[in-house]
Design a protein around this motif. Structure first.
Motif, short mmCIF file in Angstrom:
data_model
loop_
_atom_site.label_atom_id
_atom_site.label_comp_id
_atom_site.label_asym_id
_atom_site.label_seq_id
_atom_site.Cartn_x
_atom_site.Cartn_y
_atom_site.Cartn_z
N ALA A 1 0.86 -1.26 -0.40
CA ALA A 1 -0.11 0.17 0.26
C ALA A 1 0.79 1.49 0.01
CB ALA A 1 -0.86 -0.26 1.66
N PRO A 2 1.01 2.28 -0.56
CA PRO A 2 0.92 3.95 -0.91
C PRO A 2 1.26 4.19 0.79
CG PRO A 2 -0.65 3.75 -1.88
CD PRO A 2 -0.39 2.69 -1.40
N MET A 3 2.72 4.51 1.07
CA MET A 3 2.73 5.07 2.79
C MET A 3 1.45 5.71 2.97
SD MET A 3 6.45 4.98 2.78
CE MET A 3 8.03 3.75 2.60
N LEU A 4 1.41 6.79 2.50
CA LEU A 4 0.13 7.77 2.86
C LEU A 4 -0.75 6.89 3.49
CD1 LEU A 4 0.81 11.10 1.19
CD2 LEU A 4 1.43 10.51 3.29
N ASP A 5 -1.14 5.84 2.70
CA ASP A 5 -2.78 5.66 2.68
C ASP A 5 -2.44 4.12 4.81
OD1 ASP A 5 -3.00 6.28 0.83
OD2 ASP A 5 -3.57 4.22 -0.54
N ILE A 6 -1.22 4.41 4.81
CA ILE A 6 -1.41 3.35 5.07
C ILE A 6 -1.17 3.58 6.91
CG2 ILE A 6 1.03 2.28 7.46
CD1 ILE A 6 1.65 0.93 4.39
N LEU A 7 -0.57 5.08 6.64
CA LEU A 7 -0.95 6.53 7.91
C LEU A 7 -2.74 6.64 8.19
CD1 LEU A 7 2.48 8.70 7.23
CD2 LEU A 7 1.37 7.19 9.21
N ARG A 8 -3.12 6.76 6.85
CA ARG A 8 -4.74 7.28 6.90
C ARG A 8 -5.83 6.37 7.46
NH1 ARG A 8 -2.95 10.31 0.99
NH2 ARG A 8 -2.85 13.10 2.46
N GLY A 9 -4.78 4.82 6.43
CA GLY A 9 -5.69 3.64 7.62
C GLY A 9 -5.17 2.92 9.10
N ILE A 10 -4.27 3.70 9.67
CA ILE A 10 -4.04 2.51 10.95
C ILE A 10 -5.39 3.80 11.84
CG2 ILE A 10 -2.54 3.60 13.03
CD1 ILE A 10 0.09 3.95 11.16
N GLU A 11 -6.24 2.66 12.88
CA GLU A 11 -6.98 3.02 13.55
C GLU A 11 -6.76 2.51 14.84
OE1 GLU A 11 -10.03 -0.40 11.48
OE2 GLU A 11 -10.56 0.32 10.25
N ALA A 12 -5.60 1.94 14.89
CA ALA A 12 -5.50 1.77 16.09
C ALA A 12 -3.99 1.72 16.60
CB ALA A 12 -6.14 0.57 16.73
N VAL A 13 -3.37 1.90 17.67
CA VAL A 13 -2.26 1.74 17.83
C VAL A 13 -2.14 1.64 19.69
CG1 VAL A 13 0.49 2.92 18.87
CG2 VAL A 13 -1.02 3.72 16.43
N ALA A 14 -1.13 0.26 19.81
CA ALA A 14 -1.60 0.08 20.99
C ALA A 14 -0.43 0.66 22.12
CB ALA A 14 -1.57 -1.20 21.07
N ASP A 15 -0.80 0.16 23.81
CA ASP A 15 0.14 0.44 24.91
C ASP A 15 1.30 0.10 24.85
OD1 ASP A 15 -1.38 -1.50 25.35
OD2 ASP A 15 -1.77 0.04 27.11
N ASP A 16 1.59 -0.90 23.93
CA ASP A 16 2.77 -1.53 24.21
C ASP A 16 4.25 -1.08 23.25
OD1 ASP A 16 1.54 -2.29 21.63
OD2 ASP A 16 1.97 -4.51 21.47
N ARG A 17 4.15 -0.28 23.40
CA ARG A 17 5.78 -0.13 22.65
C ARG A 17 6.77 -0.26 23.47
NH1 ARG A 17 6.15 6.81 23.27
NH2 ARG A 17 4.51 6.69 22.03
N ARG A 18 7.69 -0.97 22.21
CA ARG A 18 9.17 -1.04 22.34
C ARG A 18 10.68 -0.82 21.72
NH1 ARG A 18 10.18 -7.35 21.37
NH2 ARG A 18 12.34 -6.83 22.38
N TRP A 19 11.15 0.07 21.93
CA TRP A 19 11.86 0.90 21.62
C TRP A 19 13.25 -0.18 20.26
CZ3 TRP A 19 11.27 6.16 20.96
CH2 TRP A 19 10.38 6.10 22.10
#
Length: 451
Positions: free
Chosen positions: A411-429
């Motif tokens: 998918a185009p990267m902008l479509d991916i960004l516009r299509g993000i519905e949720a980001v969980a709270d399990d961040r790791r660096w």
């Protein structure tokens, strides 16, 4: 308290003669790495690099040179070489050094684990042996461990320039990783896992080894799935890799050189309205954190995308001056041997308010991506194209039902960004090629090309 490294940096900067300006960047590191195979040390290396990089600015020219010879004669030769290089440089009206601030940047708590310097080499070797053993012992189907590695570094960094800026800090970093090879019925899969911390005491070899094994075991028997348009979930590791691709397009320099898909889009909606992308050079516990950047500019939190709107790029001094802006504190170096350039510090999407399990349930029938393949050839931060191989799991009602391999997601990267519905709270660096905070991320729709 005396600071010999800072004293040296200031002494070098003090060699400036009107009308030139001098910046001195001096580092002293203690590095260690051990690799284990079948319970024995396969390789072990330690080093203590110490050196200085100098930039001389005269009019609109800048010259850079570095040395490991920090004697008086060595420093004389270093400054002379930088001066000579400046005479051959292409003039650039944007060239400048950082100005001192009224107050020094606030310290960042936890950058240095004081106990790390006293950890004996044999304890580090024992850690790596335990890491490999934990990986092998996880399951009889783990046929081999390709790599089991422990590394650490203790760094002292100082900067000074002839405008009066001066500062230093110390940091420690420890990390480990294991690469498990799982095999069953002629099928072979690889599982990679890592962890990082400020010191060895905060790393768990047993947990890392087990997760490496599980990641390989989990995709044994993986199959292709029919091609379809479907939701896709990036796990924290692949989400961090995706941010790494985006990060290279978010510097002011990349935009100015026409190497960014975000060029000309400031103020535009480039992502879903619930999405905020932040670069935070002071994030606690993140590997890219520092009190100031590689030019001595205090680090800060920069909202690159706010509620889906592109708000800012990331700047060092030169790229900022080209647009009449101030640096965002994003100058970076690979060490004293390199001149500074703009780069993300700690780049991550803010969580949208859900945990991992909730995000997976919301995905329904989707592809959960555990690993990318071919990112360097299939992801282009200039055109925005994103088409990579993927390994992972088919989800049904948010639950893994089938391991999946040999599919391509696109998918185009902008479509991916516009299509993000949720980001969980399990961040790791992820410290690979920068510092990127990945979290379980649900994208509404991508093309999945399978069998």
């Amino acid at each position: 308290m005396s600071d010999d490294l800072l004293d040296l940096a200031q002494a070098i900067a003090g060699r400036a003669s009107e009308p030139e300006a001098i910046e001195s960047f001096v580092t002293h590191e203690r590095d260690f790495q051990v690799k284990v195979y079948e319970g024995e040390v396969e390789s072990l290396a330690s080093a203590e690099p110490r050196g200085a990089g100098v930039r001389v600015v005269k009019d609109t020219n800048v010259g850079f040179a570095f040395t490991t010879d920090l004697s008086s004669d060595g420093v004389d030769a270093l400054v002379s070489a930088a001066r000579d290089n400046a005479t051959h440089a292409t003039p650039d009206d944007a060239v400048a050094l950082a100005e001192p601030t009224d107050q020094p940047p606030e310290r960042i708590a936890g950058l240095l684990d004081d106990a790390q310097s006293s950890v004996a080499p044999e304890d580090k070797v024992a850690f790596a042996v335990e890491l490999e053993h934990a990986t092998r012992a996880a399951d009889p189907r783990i046929r081999n461990v390709e790599e089991a590695v422990y590394s650490d570094s203790i760094s002292h960094i100082a900067i000074a320039n002839s405008a009066g800026l001066a500062g230093s800090y110390k940091r420690s970093d420890a990390w480990c990783y294991s690469v498990a090879i799982a095999e069953e019925d002629g099928d072979t899969q690889i599982g990679f896992e890592f962890d990082l911390a400020r010191g060895i005491a905060s790393l768990d070899p047993g947990a890392v080894g087990l997760r490496a094994a599980e990641r390989g075991l989990g995709v044994l028997g993986a199959k292709k799935i029919p091609s379809a348009r479907m939701p896709v979930v990036f796990d924290p590791y692949t989400a961090g890799q995706f941010l790494g691709v985006l990060g290279s397009a978010l510097t002011g320099e990349a935009v100015q050189k026409g190497r960014s898909l975000f060029a000309g889009r400031i103020g535009e909606e480039v992502a879903a309205s619930n999405l905020t992308l932040v670069d935070d050079g002071r994030a606690e516990g993140a590997p890219g954190s520092a009190p100031w950047d590689a030019e001595g500019v205090p680090t800060q939190r920069t909202e690159v995308i706010k509620n889906g709107i592109l708000r800012s790029f990331l700047y060092d001094i030169v790229s900022a001056r080209r647009e009449g802006r101030r640096s965002t504190g994003n100058a970076s170096r690979s060490g004293f041997k390199s001149a500074p350039g703009p780069s993300p510090s700690n780049l991550a999407l803010d969580p949208t308010g859900a945990g991992r399990e909730e995000v997976l349930r919301r995905a329904g029938r989707a592809l959960l991506v555990q690993d990318f393949h071919g990112v360097h050839s299939g992801a282009n931060s200039v055109t925005g194209d994103f088409s990579v191989g993927a390994t992972g799991y088919l989800l049904e009602d948010g639950e893994p039902t089938q391991a999946v391999k040999e599919v391509t997601i696109a998918a185009p990267m902008l479509d991916i960004l516009r299509g993000i519905e949720a980001v969980a709270d399990d961040r790791r660096w992820l410290p690979f090629g920068g510092s990127f905070g990945g979290a379980t991320t649900l994208i509404a729709d991508m093309t999945v090309a399978g069998g």
